[in-house]
Design a protein around this motif. Structure first.
Motif, short mmCIF file in Angstrom:
data_model
loop_
_atom_site.label_atom_id
_atom_site.label_comp_id
_atom_site.label_asym_id
_atom_site.label_seq_id
_atom_site.Cartn_x
_atom_site.Cartn_y
_atom_site.Cartn_z
N GLY A 131 0.81 -1.21 0.00
CA GLY A 131 0.00 0.00 0.00
C GLY A 131 0.84 1.26 0.00
O GLY A 131 0.57 2.20 -0.75
N ARG A 132 1.88 1.26 0.80
CA ARG A 132 2.76 2.43 0.88
C ARG A 132 3.41 2.73 -0.46
O ARG A 132 3.44 3.89 -0.91
CB ARG A 132 3.82 2.18 1.94
CG ARG A 132 5.01 3.12 1.93
CD ARG A 132 5.92 2.77 3.09
NE ARG A 132 7.29 3.15 2.85
CZ ARG A 132 8.28 2.88 3.68
NH1 ARG A 132 8.03 2.22 4.80
NH2 ARG A 132 9.51 3.25 3.42
N TYR A 133 3.93 1.70 -1.13
CA TYR A 133 4.61 1.93 -2.39
C TYR A 133 3.63 2.28 -3.50
O TYR A 133 3.92 3.13 -4.36
CB TYR A 133 5.45 0.72 -2.77
CG TYR A 133 6.68 0.54 -1.90
CD1 TYR A 133 7.51 1.61 -1.60
CD2 TYR A 133 6.99 -0.69 -1.35
CE1 TYR A 133 8.62 1.46 -0.79
CE2 TYR A 133 8.11 -0.86 -0.55
CZ TYR A 133 8.92 0.22 -0.27
OH TYR A 133 10.02 0.07 0.53
N LEU A 134 2.49 1.64 -3.51
CA LEU A 134 1.50 1.95 -4.54
C LEU A 134 0.98 3.38 -4.39
O LEU A 134 0.73 4.07 -5.39
CB LEU A 134 0.36 0.94 -4.49
CG LEU A 134 0.73 -0.48 -4.95
CD1 LEU A 134 -0.37 -1.47 -4.60
CD2 LEU A 134 1.03 -0.52 -6.45
N GLU A 135 0.83 3.82 -3.17
CA GLU A 135 0.41 5.21 -2.97
C GLU A 135 1.47 6.19 -3.46
O GLU A 135 1.16 7.30 -3.89
CB GLU A 135 0.08 5.43 -1.50
CG GLU A 135 -1.26 4.78 -1.11
CD GLU A 135 -1.42 4.63 0.39
OE1 GLU A 135 -0.61 5.21 1.14
OE2 GLU A 135 -2.37 3.94 0.81
N ALA A 136 2.74 5.77 -3.42
CA ALA A 136 3.80 6.61 -3.96
C ALA A 136 3.65 6.77 -5.47
O ALA A 136 3.97 7.83 -6.03
CB ALA A 136 5.17 6.02 -3.62
N LEU A 137 3.15 5.72 -6.13
CA LEU A 137 2.84 5.84 -7.56
C LEU A 137 1.76 6.90 -7.78
O LEU A 137 1.87 7.75 -8.67
CB LEU A 137 2.36 4.51 -8.13
CG LEU A 137 3.36 3.41 -8.43
CD1 LEU A 137 2.66 2.23 -9.08
CD2 LEU A 137 4.48 3.92 -9.35
N ARG A 138 0.71 6.81 -6.98
CA ARG A 138 -0.39 7.77 -7.10
C ARG A 138 0.11 9.20 -6.89
O ARG A 138 -0.30 10.12 -7.58
CB ARG A 138 -1.48 7.41 -6.08
CG ARG A 138 -2.66 8.35 -6.05
CD ARG A 138 -3.49 8.29 -7.30
NE ARG A 138 -4.17 7.02 -7.46
CZ ARG A 138 -4.93 6.72 -8.50
NH1 ARG A 138 -5.11 7.59 -9.47
NH2 ARG A 138 -5.52 5.54 -8.59
N ASP A 139 1.01 9.37 -5.94
CA ASP A 139 1.55 10.70 -5.66
C ASP A 139 2.31 11.27 -6.86
O ASP A 139 2.43 12.50 -6.99
CB ASP A 139 2.49 10.66 -4.44
CG ASP A 139 1.75 10.39 -3.15
OD1 ASP A 139 0.51 10.56 -3.12
OD2 ASP A 139 2.40 10.00 -2.15
N ARG A 140 2.81 10.41 -7.71
CA ARG A 140 3.53 10.86 -8.91
C ARG A 140 2.62 10.98 -10.12
O ARG A 140 3.09 11.16 -11.25
CB ARG A 140 4.67 9.89 -9.23
CG ARG A 140 5.76 9.84 -8.17
CD ARG A 140 6.82 8.83 -8.55
NE ARG A 140 7.60 9.25 -9.71
CZ ARG A 140 8.82 9.74 -9.65
NH1 ARG A 140 9.42 9.88 -8.47
NH2 ARG A 140 9.47 10.09 -10.74
N GLY A 141 1.32 10.84 -9.90
CA GLY A 141 0.37 10.96 -11.00
C GLY A 141 0.23 9.69 -11.82
O GLY A 141 -0.29 9.72 -12.94
#
Length: 415
Positions: A70-80
């Motif tokens: 979840g933490r890493y996937l949310e980092a993807l979202r943060d980068r658009g």
């Protein structure tokens, strides 16, 4: 068998993998080239070049098991970037793009020198292209071809008569592509491909597949299931990621001999086995204890996952040309798992051979053939419960709700 006693083969494989990865990190820090390869790409090319590699989906399983998806996937979202598309393939990219913390799984994956993937769809191509555009890591794509005709019993043909099973044109395409890709990989890594070494690697991996076939058939024929499936998965798959090495072949033989001894002793996971279950889909990495949840309460044991069955039926390729045999190993790889009628007829065959009472079918969001699989099994008289979630995204399922759903379904099998 003690319900919590781990198979020796599983413990040995997990220990080997940790030691191997620690050594790989040390080599990468010294500047040794490193490849990241998708599970359906021909890893053996890199082994024949002496280039260490990490399998993309294996690394995803480590991230997920550590409950960090979840933490890493949310980092993807943060980068658009999307965080809900093919998470199982995207997690290593997500970790590479996220800020590196001290708690990275196993110290974190070193930045690879090159990434390789077979492009089975636009999502895959775009995802792996991000390694190049965002991180400067060259991406080498391999094309994916489809079959016009499919044999009904491909599993009986694949070892020796793979030209018939797959089709000459399809094998030609990947064979020629590998011949063109090898010089590029040599330039990117500075390593040299050794055709003689590939022949040795293919011979060892074929021997490994034969041991896996013996283990699969032994488990199918055993009166009761002697080993938990969440031990079989690492005991089989970790050696699979080291295919073509003496260690991996010896590990496959050790697994067979350990299972053989348990069967001969009459050991069973569940003393009063009432329900034999089949798990179709990728491993539920963030909740591997799920597979043992129903042993005491329902006398239900998972006797099958695709990992051992694929290791038994999908990898062995014999032939005079090792590179062409390697192409044959991978040009229909995904079909065997996901494309009807390849996959569905195989699942029905395996369900009958293992005498299962029901199937738990994990349907990933990127699945395009789930209806055919469920329909084929139910037509064969085998009950199915579908679970729709990504296997590596811990945000995708409520474990308590999942356990309750499957428990109710198992109880319904008695009515």
């Amino acid at each position: 068998m003690n319900n919590r006693q781990r198979l020796t083969a599983a413990g040995d494989a997990l220990r080997h993998q940790r030691e191997w990865f620690a050594g790989l990190r040390t080599e990468a820090e010294r500047g040794v080239p490193l490849a990241l390869v998708n599970a359906d790409a021909p890893h053996e090319i890199f082994r024949a070049m002496g280039v260490p590699y990490v399998v993309n989906q294996w690394w995803s399983s480590i991230i997920s098991a550590k409950r960090m998806s979840g933490r890493y996937l949310e980092a993807l979202r943060d980068r658009g970037l999307p965080d809900d598309v093919e998470q199982y393939s995207a997690l290593p990219l997500a970790e590479a793009l996220a800020p590196r913390g001290d708690d990275a799984p196993w110290g974190g994956l070193p930045l690879p020198t090159v990434v390789v993937a077979e492009c089975t769809g636009d999502n895959t191509r775009r995802m792996f292209s991000l390694w190049e555009s965002e991180l400067g890591v060259p991406f080498v794509p391999l094309e994916s071809a489809a079959a016009e005709t499919v044999p009904t019993d491909w599993w009986n043909l694949m070892r020796h008569d793979w030209e018939t099973a797959i089709g000459r044109d399809r094998v030609d395409l990947l064979h020629q592509e590998l011949q063109a890709v090898i010089p590029r990989l040599e330039r990117l890594t500075g390593a040299t491909y050794d055709a003689g070494r590939l022949a040795e690697i293919m011979a060892l991996s074929n021997e490994q597949a034969e041991w896996n076939r013996r283990t699969r058939d032994l488990l199918a024929q055993a009166p009761g299931c002697p080993v938990p499936v969440n031990d079989i998965i690492p005991a089989v798959m970790i050696p699979q990621w080291h295919r073509g090495t003496p260690w991996a072949t010896a590990a496959a033989e050790s697994l067979y001999r350990e299972v053989r001894s348990l069967v001969d002793e009459g050991r069973t996971v569940v003393p009063r086995e009432r329900r034999r279950l089949m798990w179709i889909g990728r491993g539920l990495w963030f909740d591997m204890d799920f597979y043992r949840s129903f042993e005491q309460s329902h006398g239900a044991v998972f006797v099958w996952s695709m990992y051992l069955a694929l290791a038994a039926d999908a990898y062995a390729r014999y032939g005079d040309d090792p590179l062409r045999a390697l192409a044959a190993r991978f040009c229909a790889f995904r079909d065997q798992m996901y494309t009807p009628p390849w996959s569905v007829e195989w699942y029905v065959k395996e369900a009958r051979a293992h005498r299962v009472d029901g199937v738990v079918h994990l349907v990933s969001p990127d699945s395009r053939s789930s209806w055919f699989t469920t329909h084929a099994l139910e037509t064969a008289g085998i009950p199915v419960i579908e679970i729709r979630a990504d296997n590596s995204d811990s945000r995708a399922l409520d474990p308590a709700e999942l356990h309750q759903r499957v428990a109710r379904w198992i109880e319904s099998l008695d009515t």
